[in-house]
Each structure stands twice: as C-alpha cells, then as structure tokens.
Design a protein around this motif. Structure first.
Motif, PDB file in Angstrom:
ATOM      1  N   MET A   1      62.552  40.617  67.715  1.00 40.13           N
ATOM      2  CA  MET A   1      61.315  40.660  66.934  1.00 40.13           C
ATOM      3  C   MET A   1      60.271  41.486  67.681  1.00 40.13           C
ATOM      4  O   MET A   1      60.086  41.337  68.881  1.00 40.13           O
ATOM      5  N   LEU A   2      59.601  42.339  66.978  1.00 43.43           N
ATOM      6  CA  LEU A   2      58.590  43.228  67.524  1.00 43.43           C
ATOM      7  C   LEU A   2      57.343  42.438  67.909  1.00 43.43           C
ATOM      8  O   LEU A   2      56.782  41.720  67.082  1.00 43.43           O
ATOM      9  N   GLN A   3      56.922  42.591  69.155  1.00 45.43           N
ATOM     10  CA  GLN A   3      55.722  41.925  69.658  1.00 45.43           C
ATOM     11  C   GLN A   3      54.663  42.987  69.965  1.00 45.43           C
ATOM     12  O   GLN A   3      54.787  43.715  70.950  1.00 45.43           O
ATOM     13  N   ILE A   4      53.653  43.079  69.109  1.00 45.55           N
ATOM     14  CA  ILE A   4      52.561  44.033  69.308  1.00 45.55           C
ATOM     15  C   ILE A   4      51.245  43.359  68.971  1.00 45.55           C
ATOM     16  O   ILE A   4      51.202  42.411  68.189  1.00 45.55           O
ATOM     17  N   SER A   5      50.167  43.865  69.581  1.00 47.26           N
ATOM     18  CA  SER A   5      48.837  43.346  69.274  1.00 47.26           C
ATOM     19  C   SER A   5      48.316  44.011  68.001  1.00 47.26           C
ATOM     20  O   SER A   5      48.867  45.012  67.535  1.00 47.26           O
ATOM     21  N   THR A   6      47.256  43.464  67.456  1.00 50.01           N
ATOM     22  CA  THR A   6      46.629  44.037  66.274  1.00 50.01           C
ATOM     23  C   THR A   6      45.897  45.323  66.665  1.00 50.01           C
ATOM     24  O   THR A   6      45.219  45.374  67.691  1.00 50.01           O
ATOM     25  N   ARG A   7      46.051  46.342  65.860  1.00 48.53           N
ATOM     26  CA  ARG A   7      45.380  47.627  66.100  1.00 48.53           C
ATOM     27  C   ARG A   7      43.888  47.450  65.870  1.00 48.53           C
ATOM     28  O   ARG A   7      43.461  46.863  64.876  1.00 48.53           O
ATOM     29  N   GLU A   8      43.091  47.984  66.786  1.00 50.62           N
ATOM     30  CA  GLU A   8      41.638  47.860  66.689  1.00 50.62           C
ATOM     31  C   GLU A   8      41.062  48.886  65.732  1.00 50.62           C
ATOM     32  O   GLU A   8      41.587  49.995  65.593  1.00 50.62           O
ATOM     33  N   GLY A   9      39.975  48.515  65.075  1.00 45.76           N
ATOM     34  CA  GLY A   9      39.262  49.428  64.192  1.00 45.76           C
ATOM     35  C   GLY A   9      39.817  49.447  62.787  1.00 45.76           C
ATOM     36  O   GLY A   9      40.759  48.738  62.446  1.00 45.76           O
ATOM     37  N   GLU A  10      39.192  50.276  61.994  1.00 47.14           N
ATOM     38  CA  GLU A  10      39.611  50.455  60.604  1.00 47.14           C
ATOM     39  C   GLU A  10      40.923  51.233  60.546  1.00 47.14           C
ATOM     40  O   GLU A  10      41.231  52.015  61.436  1.00 47.14           O
ATOM     41  N   ARG A  11      41.649  51.022  59.467  1.00 44.56           N
ATOM     42  CA  ARG A  11      42.839  51.837  59.243  1.00 44.56           C
ATOM     43  C   ARG A  11      42.403  53.270  58.944  1.00 44.56           C
ATOM     44  O   ARG A  11      41.376  53.485  58.303  1.00 44.56           O
ATOM     45  N   PRO A  12      43.186  54.257  59.393  1.00 44.06           N
ATOM     46  CA  PRO A  12      42.841  55.638  59.043  1.00 44.06           C
ATOM     47  C   PRO A  12      43.077  55.903  57.559  1.00 44.06           C
ATOM     48  O   PRO A  12      43.829  55.181  56.900  1.00 44.06           O
ATOM     49  N   GLU A  13      42.445  56.945  57.054  1.00 44.77           N
ATOM     50  CA  GLU A  13      42.704  57.373  55.683  1.00 44.77           C
ATOM     51  C   GLU A  13      44.018  58.141  55.666  1.00 44.77           C
ATOM     52  O   GLU A  13      44.349  58.863  56.607  1.00 44.77           O
ATOM     53  N   THR A  14      44.775  57.957  54.589  1.00 48.42           N
ATOM     54  CA  THR A  14      46.045  58.652  54.406  1.00 48.42           C
ATOM     55  C   THR A  14      46.141  59.139  52.977  1.00 48.42           C
ATOM     56  O   THR A  14      45.406  58.696  52.102  1.00 48.42           O
ATOM     57  N   THR A  15      47.074  60.039  52.741  1.00 48.15           N
ATOM     58  CA  THR A  15      47.349  60.462  51.371  1.00 48.15           C
ATOM     59  C   THR A  15      48.184  59.370  50.706  1.00 48.15           C
ATOM     60  O   THR A  15      48.840  58.579  51.381  1.00 48.15           O
ATOM     61  N   ASN A  16      48.160  59.312  49.392  1.00 45.60           N
ATOM     62  CA  ASN A  16      48.942  58.299  48.682  1.00 45.60           C
ATOM     63  C   ASN A  16      50.123  58.896  47.930  1.00 45.60           C
ATOM     64  O   ASN A  16      50.650  58.301  47.006  1.00 45.60           O
ATOM     65  N   THR A  17      50.515  60.100  48.329  1.00 43.71           N
ATOM     66  CA  THR A  17      51.638  60.790  47.716  1.00 43.71           C
ATOM     67  C   THR A  17      52.301  61.672  48.767  1.00 43.71           C
ATOM     68  O   THR A  17      51.849  61.710  49.906  1.00 43.71           O
ATOM     69  N   ASN A  18      53.329  62.385  48.384  1.00 44.51           N
ATOM     70  CA  ASN A  18      53.958  63.318  49.324  1.00 44.51           C
ATOM     71  C   ASN A  18      53.179  64.622  49.353  1.00 44.51           C
ATOM     72  O   ASN A  18      52.760  65.088  48.291  1.00 44.51           O
ATOM     73  N   LEU A  23      44.973  61.339  57.522  1.00 48.13           N
ATOM     74  CA  LEU A  23      43.888  62.301  57.363  1.00 48.13           C
ATOM     75  C   LEU A  23      42.759  62.135  58.373  1.00 48.13           C
ATOM     76  O   LEU A  23      42.011  63.080  58.637  1.00 48.13           O
ATOM     77  N   THR A  24      42.587  60.923  58.896  1.00 47.56           N
ATOM     78  CA  THR A  24      41.508  60.646  59.849  1.00 47.56           C
ATOM     79  C   THR A  24      42.087  59.949  61.081  1.00 47.56           C
ATOM     80  O   THR A  24      43.232  59.491  61.063  1.00 47.56           O
ATOM     81  N   GLN A  25      41.273  59.874  62.135  1.00 48.63           N
ATOM     82  CA  GLN A  25      41.673  59.244  63.396  1.00 48.63           C
ATOM     83  C   GLN A  25      42.909  59.924  64.000  1.00 48.63           C
ATOM     84  O   GLN A  25      43.754  59.279  64.609  1.00 48.63           O
ATOM     85  N   ASN A  26      42.992  61.223  63.829  1.00 42.65           N
ATOM     86  CA  ASN A  26      44.126  61.975  64.352  1.00 42.65           C
ATOM     87  C   ASN A  26      43.992  62.130  65.863  1.00 42.65           C
ATOM     88  O   ASN A  26      42.884  62.187  66.382  1.00 42.65           O
ATOM     89  N   PRO A  27      45.119  62.236  66.556  1.00 41.77           N
ATOM     90  CA  PRO A  27      45.065  62.330  68.020  1.00 41.77           C
ATOM     91  C   PRO A  27      44.615  63.717  68.480  1.00 41.77           C
ATOM     92  O   PRO A  27      44.723  64.698  67.737  1.00 41.77           O
ATOM     93  N   SER A  28      44.156  63.763  69.727  1.00 45.00           N
ATOM     94  CA  SER A  28      43.894  65.068  70.330  1.00 45.00           C
ATOM     95  C   SER A  28      45.235  65.771  70.545  1.00 45.00           C
ATOM     96  O   SER A  28      46.289  65.121  70.583  1.00 45.00           O
ATOM     97  N   VAL A  29      45.195  67.080  70.694  1.00 51.13           N
ATOM     98  CA  VAL A  29      46.422  67.833  70.961  1.00 51.13           C
ATOM     99  C   VAL A  29      47.073  67.312  72.245  1.00 51.13           C
ATOM    100  O   VAL A  29      48.292  67.164  72.320  1.00 51.13           O
ATOM    101  N   GLU A  30      46.256  66.990  73.262  1.00 49.81           N
ATOM    102  CA  GLU A  30      46.780  66.495  74.536  1.00 49.81           C
ATOM    103  C   GLU A  30      47.464  65.138  74.371  1.00 49.81           C
ATOM    104  O   GLU A  30      48.550  64.910  74.916  1.00 49.81           O
ATOM    105  N   CYS A  31      46.854  64.238  73.626  1.00 47.50           N
ATOM    106  CA  CYS A  31      47.450  62.911  73.390  1.00 47.50           C
ATOM    107  C   CYS A  31      48.753  63.055  72.608  1.00 47.50           C
ATOM    108  O   CYS A  31      49.746  62.398  72.917  1.00 47.50           O
ATOM    109  N   HIS A  32      48.750  63.907  71.606  1.00 49.59           N
ATOM    110  CA  HIS A  32      49.950  64.128  70.798  1.00 49.59           C
ATOM    111  C   HIS A  32      51.086  64.673  71.670  1.00 49.59           C
ATOM    112  O   HIS A  32      52.222  64.222  71.579  1.00 49.59           O
ATOM    113  N   GLN A  33      50.774  65.623  72.531  1.00 49.74           N
ATOM    114  CA  GLN A  33      51.791  66.203  73.404  1.00 49.74           C
ATOM    115  C   GLN A  33      52.329  65.172  74.389  1.00 49.74           C
ATOM    116  O   GLN A  33      53.535  65.085  74.607  1.00 49.74           O
TER     117      GLN A  33
END
Length: 158
Positions: A1-18, A23-33
C-alpha cells in the motif's frame, strides 16, 4: 500500500481533455531535469519516447518478457508511466485501485479524462509535477507503486 503525505496547497489547473496536461504549478527546468535523472533508474525498465502522449514525453517501459499485470498495469503495450516535457512536468501512470485512490485522496493527482473508456484502464492518473526536491521523493514513491502494479502478476507475460 502506498504511504504518502497529503500534497500541500491547491491542486494545479489541468486540461479536461486530450492532451491532458498540467497548466499551473509547473516545475522549474532544473527541478524537472533533476526528477528525470532519478526517474529512469529502475531495473528491467527502459526509457523510450511515449507512444501515447505528446511529443517529447518519455515513457517508462517494462522490458519485454518480464511477467506483468496485463489487466490494468499499463496505459498501452508495456508503457506503465510517462513524464511530460518540462513546460508541463506532470506524469500519467497506471496504478492499482488502492494506490489510485490514495493518490486522489492525498491530492497528488487526478483521474485521466479518458480513464475507463475504451481500452484505457479505469485507474490511469495524472500525477502532478513535483515542485521541489521533497516532492520529487513523493512522486518517486508513486512511480514505484505504478511499477509494482505493472509487475504484479498471476504468471502472464506480454
């Protein structure tokens, strides 16, 4: 069973289709890398271009011949997860029902809008991009749960 804490803050905005993207709260290029450097180091898992996502998305692919969960362990063929390019940073992945519920309840992701429609399993999630090093560790736990789900088997192999 996955044990994780609750994510802090509001959920990011996302698209509702393909394409289903963050759309928001995207990582920095450095964090992504940094996250991608950690992401592609699982045994018996290949790094490939995604065959189901946007251009530039990279897949985690359970190697051919490995026993697998052919019911709901993959999004397509042996692709159990993929990460979107840096402008987005989120991931899609197949999860067990229990882990899927945990990811949603703990606000780390949401159901893919096509999940359960056609050949796409009900438990395909968009997992939000990690925003910092601590979140990288949590998202790695979720990816590991997806890999475990892909490998859970009753002896079948693709």
């Amino acid at each position: 069973m996955l044990q994780i804490s609750t994510r802090e803050g509001e959920r990011p905005e996302t698209t509702n289709t393909n394409p289903h993207e963050q759309l928001t709260q995207n990582p920095s290029v450095e964090c992504h890398q940094l996250f991608k450097e950690k992401l592609f180091h699982f045994d018996k898992v290949s790094r490939r271009p995604s065959i189901i996502s946007v251009p530039g998305a990279e897949a985690l692919w359970l190697e051919e011949g490995e026993p697998c969960n052919c019911t709901n362990g993959f999004m397509i063929e042996r692709e159990f997860a993929h990460i979107h390019p840096a402008y987005d940073g989120s991931l899609h992945m197949a999860l067990s029902e229990e882990d899927f519920k945990t990811v949603i309840d703990k606000q780390w992701g949401e159901r893919h809008p096509l999940a359960g429609k056609g050949p796409i399993p009900e438990t395909i999630a968009l997992v939000y991009a990690p925003r910092d090093i601590e979140e990288i560790d949590t998202v790695m736990k979720i990816v590991n749960a997806s890999l475990k789900n892909a490998k859970t088997t009753k002896g079948t192999a693709l």
